[in-house]
Design an enzyme around this catalytic site. Structure first.
Site: not given
Length: 238
Positions: A9, A11, A52, A82, A123
Site C-alpha cells: 500500500d 499512504d 479522495g 488537491k 497515480l
C-alpha cells in the site's frame, strides 16, 4: 516459504502521507471558496472512506457541509486541484519513507523478489512520492502499480489487489501484502493475501484481525524476507 512478491500500500504504509493529504484538502477547500476545515479527529473518521473524491462526497452526505450541493458538482475539479497541491508538497520534501521501508525494498530487489503497489490514491500521488523518496521513476522500483480509479470498487473491496495479482501473473500464496489500515487489510485478505500491518499515525487505533503480524514499523523489529518467511511458516492459515 519466502515471498516471491511484495505488494505495498502507499499512504500510511510507504510514508506517513495522510497528514499531507489533509493539509492539501484544506488548502483546496480555501481555493474553492468553501468554509470547510478538516481537523485531525475529523480526518481520522473520514479515512474510513477510501478515495479522495469519495471522502468529499461522504463529508457532504454525513456532516451537513456548507455549500454541499455546489461542492458535489465540482468534486472532480476539487480532487484534481488537491492532487496538484499534494504532489507539490511531496516534491518539496514533505514526506519521508517510514522506517525500514527502504531497507526491505532494497533487500527484495537484491534477491529478485518482485515489487508492486496496490493503492486507492491517484497515480500522480504515487509517482510524486516515489520520485521524491528514491530519486527515480516509480516504474524503476515497482513492476506493477495499481492506483486510483483503475478499478471501480476501492478498498476494502479486493479488486485492486486482484488487479495487481493478475498483472503480476502470480498466485496469492507466493505473495504478501503490506498495509497500514483495517480497510487495506480487509482488501488484501479478501483477495487471499497474507498481510503484514504497520499501523500509521491515523490508523493506530484500529484492530487488525487476521493479519499475519502487526508491528509498529518495518524496523521494529527489523523486518526482512527471512522474518516474513518465518511468520508465514508459523501462521496456520498459510
Amino acid at each position: 516459504m519466502r515471498a516471491e512478491a511484495i505488494i505495498f500500500d502507499v499512504d500510511g504504509t510507504l510514508a506517513e502521507t495522510e497528514e499531507i493529504h489533509r493539509l492539501a484538502f484544506n488548502e483546496t477547500f480555501t481555493h474553492f471558496g468553501l468554509d470547510w476545515y478538516w481537523n485531525r479527529p475529523l480526518y481520522r473518521q473520514l479515512l474510513d472512506i477510501t478515495g479522495g473524491k469519495e471522502r468529499i462526497r461522504a463529508f457532504v452526505a454525513n456532516h451537513r457541509a456548507p455549500d454541499g450541493p455546489r461542492a458535489l458538482e465540482q468534486v472532480a475539479e476539487m480532487h484534481a486541484a488537491k492532487t496538484e497541491i499534494y504532489t507539490q508538497l511531496v516534491a518539496e520534501g514533505a514526506a519521508r519513507l517510514r522506517p525500514g521501508v527502504l531497507r526491505l525494498i532494497t533487500e527484495a530487489k537484491d534477491k529478485g523478489v518482485r515489487l508492486a503497489i496496490a493503492t486507492t490514491t491517484s497515480l500522480p500521488n504515487v509517482e510524486a512520492l516515489l520520485q521524491a523518496a528514491f530519486g527515480m521513476p516509480s516504474s524503476s522500483i515497482f513492476e506493477v502499480i495499481g492506483a486510483g480509479d483503475i478499478v471501480a470498487a476501492k478498498k476494502p473491496a479486493p479488486d485492486i489487489y486482484r488487479h495487481v495479482l493478475d498483472e503480476l501473473r502470480m498466485p496469492t500464496f507466493a505473495c504478501i501484502a503490506i498495509e497500514d489500515s483495517r480497510n487495506g487489510l480487509d482488501s488484501a485478505r479478501a483477495a487471499g493475501l497474507p498481510t503484514l500491518v504497520t499501523p500509521s499515525i491515523y490508523t493506530s487505533h484500529q484492530s487488525f484481525p487476521g493479519a499475519l503480524a502487526v508491528v509498529p514499523d518495518l524496523d521494529t523489529p527489523p523486518v526482512s524476507l527471512d522474518t516474513i518467511a518465518k511468520w508465514r511458516a508459523a501462521d496456520a492459515g498459510w
